[in-house]
Write a protein that holds these residues in place. Structure first.
Motif, PDB file in Angstrom:
ATOM      1  N   LYS A 191       3.640  10.649   0.096  1.00 29.44           N
ATOM      2  CA  LYS A 191       3.077   9.310  -0.098  1.00 29.44           C
ATOM      3  C   LYS A 191       4.218   8.391  -0.505  1.00 29.44           C
ATOM      4  O   LYS A 191       4.953   8.694  -1.447  1.00 29.44           O
ATOM      5  N   ALA A 234       6.143   4.196  -0.641  1.00 27.05           N
ATOM      6  CA  ALA A 234       6.135   2.729  -0.635  1.00 27.05           C
ATOM      7  C   ALA A 234       7.510   2.286  -1.141  1.00 27.05           C
ATOM      8  O   ALA A 234       8.245   3.082  -1.726  1.00 27.05           O
ATOM      9  N   PHE A 248       0.846  -1.190   0.000  1.00 22.74           N
ATOM     10  CA  PHE A 248       0.000   0.000   0.000  1.00 22.74           C
ATOM     11  C   PHE A 248       0.883   1.242   0.000  1.00 22.74           C
ATOM     12  O   PHE A 248       2.040   1.199   0.403  1.00 22.74           O
ATOM     13  N   VAL A 249       0.326   2.350  -0.444  1.00 23.93           N
ATOM     14  CA  VAL A 249       0.972   3.652  -0.314  1.00 23.93           C
ATOM     15  C   VAL A 249       0.536   4.207   1.035  1.00 23.93           C
ATOM     16  O   VAL A 249      -0.624   4.066   1.420  1.00 23.93           O
ATOM     17  N   HIS A 250       1.477   4.820   1.775  1.00 27.57           N
ATOM     18  CA  HIS A 250       1.079   5.370   3.070  1.00 27.57           C
ATOM     19  C   HIS A 250       1.745   6.712   3.340  1.00 27.57           C
ATOM     20  O   HIS A 250       2.698   7.088   2.670  1.00 27.57           O
ATOM     21  N   GLN A 251       1.183   7.415   4.306  1.00 26.87           N
ATOM     22  CA  GLN A 251       1.680   8.698   4.791  1.00 26.87           C
ATOM     23  C   GLN A 251       1.700   8.641   6.313  1.00 26.87           C
ATOM     24  O   GLN A 251       1.243   7.666   6.905  1.00 26.87           O
ATOM     25  N   HIS A 252       2.184   9.707   6.927  1.00 26.15           N
ATOM     26  CA  HIS A 252       2.130   9.824   8.382  1.00 26.15           C
ATOM     27  C   HIS A 252       1.484  11.148   8.758  1.00 26.15           C
ATOM     28  O   HIS A 252       1.465  12.089   7.962  1.00 26.15           O
ATOM     29  N   ARG A 253       0.968  11.207   9.952  1.00 30.33           N
ATOM     30  CA  ARG A 253       0.370  12.451  10.446  1.00 30.33           C
ATOM     31  C   ARG A 253       1.448  13.415  10.938  1.00 30.33           C
ATOM     32  O   ARG A 253       1.386  14.604  10.675  1.00 30.33           O
TER      33      ARG A 253
END
Length: 135
Positions: free
Chosen positions: A96, A98, A54-59
């Motif tokens: 974003k 991965a 999955f592609v992810h980000q952080h807060r």
């Protein structure tokens, strides 16, 4: 499966052993076992053909990826580049991301997460204590 063992604590430190990284399944988080309060660190092993699914980000966390063995590809905001031993990647929270192992050998990296903007200048203090090592 790698895990943190032989944990030893002193008043101001914690030591643990991960053993040989070849025993690492995929990811081993170190934060909870070592009691980190301002960062998270993980040891990562991706086998040939394995990828982050999955592609992810952080807060809040920026991340630093240090690739220590193997070859692969990293993607940030739809830009893809090769990674190899010695490649270091910094990624801001909103990016974003991965990564994948597109090679025929295992890919290992260390990932460190910390709150963006939390570092301060001149945090180090040199002490006048004498330095002695056991024989």
């Amino acid at each position: 499966m790698a895990e943190i063992t032989n944990i030893r604590q002193g008043k101001n430190y914690t030591v643990g052993e991960t053993g040989n990284l070849d025993a690492l399944d995929a990811k081993l988080f170190l934060g909870q076992a070592l009691g980190f309060t301002g960062m998270e660190v993980s040891l990562n092993r991706f086998r040939p053909g394995q990828e982050v699914p999955f592609v992810h980000q952080h807060r809040q966390h920026e991340e630093m990826y240090l690739f220590i063995k193997g070859h692969g590809q990293f993607q940030v905001d739809n830009e893809t580049f090769e990674v190899k031993p010695g490649t270091v990647v910094r990624v801001l929270p909103e990016a974003k991301r991965a990564w994948r192992n597109n090679s025929s050998e295992d890919l290992y990296c260390i990932v460190i997460q910390a709150n963006v903007g939390s570092l301060t200048d001149n945090d180090g203090i040199i002490n006048d204590d004498p330095l002695t090592w056991p024989s």
